[in-house]
Motif scaffolding. Sequence first.
Motif, PDB file in Angstrom:
ATOM      1  N   LYS A 104      13.350 -61.867  -8.776  1.00  0.00           N
ATOM      2  CA  LYS A 104      14.764 -61.916  -8.388  1.00  0.00           C
ATOM      3  C   LYS A 104      15.404 -60.530  -8.370  1.00  0.00           C
ATOM      4  N   ASP A 105      15.121 -59.687  -9.346  1.00  0.00           N
ATOM      5  CA  ASP A 105      15.740 -58.360  -9.379  1.00  0.00           C
ATOM      6  C   ASP A 105      15.161 -57.435  -8.319  1.00  0.00           C
ATOM      7  N   GLU A 106      13.898 -57.662  -7.968  1.00  0.00           N
ATOM      8  CA  GLU A 106      13.287 -56.885  -6.891  1.00  0.00           C
ATOM      9  C   GLU A 106      13.902 -57.275  -5.542  1.00  0.00           C
ATOM     10  N   ILE A 107      14.187 -58.563  -5.378  1.00  0.00           N
ATOM     11  CA  ILE A 107      14.767 -59.047  -4.126  1.00  0.00           C
ATOM     12  C   ILE A 107      16.256 -58.737  -4.055  1.00  0.00           C
ATOM     13  N   TRP A 108      16.965 -59.005  -5.166  1.00  0.00           N
ATOM     14  CA  TRP A 108      18.411 -58.730  -5.207  1.00  0.00           C
ATOM     15  C   TRP A 108      18.782 -58.306  -6.626  1.00  0.00           C
ATOM     16  N   GLU A 109      19.043 -57.037  -6.789  1.00  0.00           N
ATOM     17  CA  GLU A 109      19.310 -56.467  -8.105  1.00  0.00           C
ATOM     18  C   GLU A 109      20.436 -57.216  -8.823  1.00  0.00           C
ATOM     19  N   GLY A 110      20.164 -57.626 -10.067  1.00  0.00           N
ATOM     20  CA  GLY A 110      21.177 -58.266 -10.890  1.00  0.00           C
ATOM     21  C   GLY A 110      21.282 -59.768 -10.741  1.00  0.00           C
ATOM     22  N   MET A 111      20.516 -60.362  -9.835  1.00  0.00           N
ATOM     23  CA  MET A 111      20.612 -61.800  -9.592  1.00  0.00           C
ATOM     24  C   MET A 111      20.200 -62.593 -10.826  1.00  0.00           C
ATOM     25  N   LYS A 112      20.962 -63.648 -11.107  1.00  0.00           N
ATOM     26  CA  LYS A 112      20.668 -64.549 -12.222  1.00  0.00           C
ATOM     27  C   LYS A 112      20.394 -65.941 -11.671  1.00  0.00           C
ATOM     28  N   LEU A 113      19.470 -66.658 -12.328  1.00  0.00           N
ATOM     29  CA  LEU A 113      19.044 -67.961 -11.828  1.00  0.00           C
ATOM     30  C   LEU A 113      19.800 -69.107 -12.478  1.00  0.00           C
ATOM     31  N   ALA A 114      20.130 -70.102 -11.665  1.00  0.00           N
ATOM     32  CA  ALA A 114      20.725 -71.352 -12.124  1.00  0.00           C
ATOM     33  C   ALA A 114      19.619 -72.406 -12.231  1.00  0.00           C
ATOM     34  N   PRO A 115      19.904 -73.585 -12.772  1.00  0.00           N
ATOM     35  CA  PRO A 115      18.932 -74.686 -12.711  1.00  0.00           C
ATOM     36  C   PRO A 115      18.702 -75.107 -11.263  1.00  0.00           C
ATOM     37  N   VAL A 116      17.599 -75.822 -11.019  1.00  0.00           N
ATOM     38  CA  VAL A 116      17.286 -76.289  -9.669  1.00  0.00           C
ATOM     39  C   VAL A 116      16.964 -77.779  -9.688  1.00  0.00           C
TER      40      VAL A 116
END
Length: 317
Positions: free
Chosen positions: A50-62
């Motif tokens: 996720k950080d490689e694709i979009w710096e700082g991105m945080k994941l939610a549940p799915v």
Amino acid sequence: MKRVKFKYLLFICTILFNLSLVNGQEQLTSIDSLYIASIERFYNNAEKTKDEIWEGMKLAPVCLYRVNGPAILYNHPSPPESFTEIGHNLYLGTQKELQLYGGTQIEINGILTAIIDYGHIHYSCIEEVYAELFHELHHAYQRNFIKQIKYDNPATLLTYPENDINDAIKLYEQKVLYRMCFADDIDEFQKLLNQHYSCRIAREENIGDYMRYEEAVENMEGPAFYCEYKFYNQFAPFNEKLKGIYAHNHFFGVLTTPFYGRKSLRQRHLAAGMGLCFILDKYFDNWQSEYYTGSLSLYDFFVSKFKPQREELEIDP
């Protein structure tokens, strides 16, 4: 170990399948078992990249689901009581109970959750489903943490102007953006950049504040569509030619397809916003956090980084 875990999940699915027959519910199928067995791997891949694709991105549940079938919930801190725990952070319920529809983000027990319907017939492989789920995860990140970016107002589509001048310039603008994405020569890129910028100015003079609708789609959907593109390219187990075909058909092709008026207008600006992100990523490091912490639209941010100049348009009559 992974094979044992997979067999365990299939064993659980068989039990639930038998219970579903007793309760009159729709049975689980092989495609349901496929997603039950692979969702943890998807989430681990998303966490690692996720950080490689979009710096700082945080994941939610799915939550993966099939209409009139199961709902597969993963990494949710407060699953519905009716859901059955079938593995670590993995829960199984039904689509009907949660009334899940579309690919979007909804609150499940007060927690924003990214959802996707893997039962659609247009998917040709599991990687397409998970790339779109990563797209929705990015929207959940936007909604949870990037409060200044808002969704576009769909009511604007009802009054968006349909005229030949805007259509003509817009078609040229889209083709120029497509060429900008793959231009390697700096002089060629600069010329295309100036033409693209000049198209936007000319169209704003023609349609006025309706440009704000286009920008709103690009602001929110451009980054998410770009994240989908990056995730698919990273994890689809195909050769570059096959991935290139899918990338053109699904991501870039709309920029070279003639559409007029309001037809596919929103989809065109998903692709336009993704194209802006694609180009920014070629030329700048850490631009994502700079964009998300600022107040500019994605397009104005793009212009501020490249500083194009207005010039006469070179559109074929």
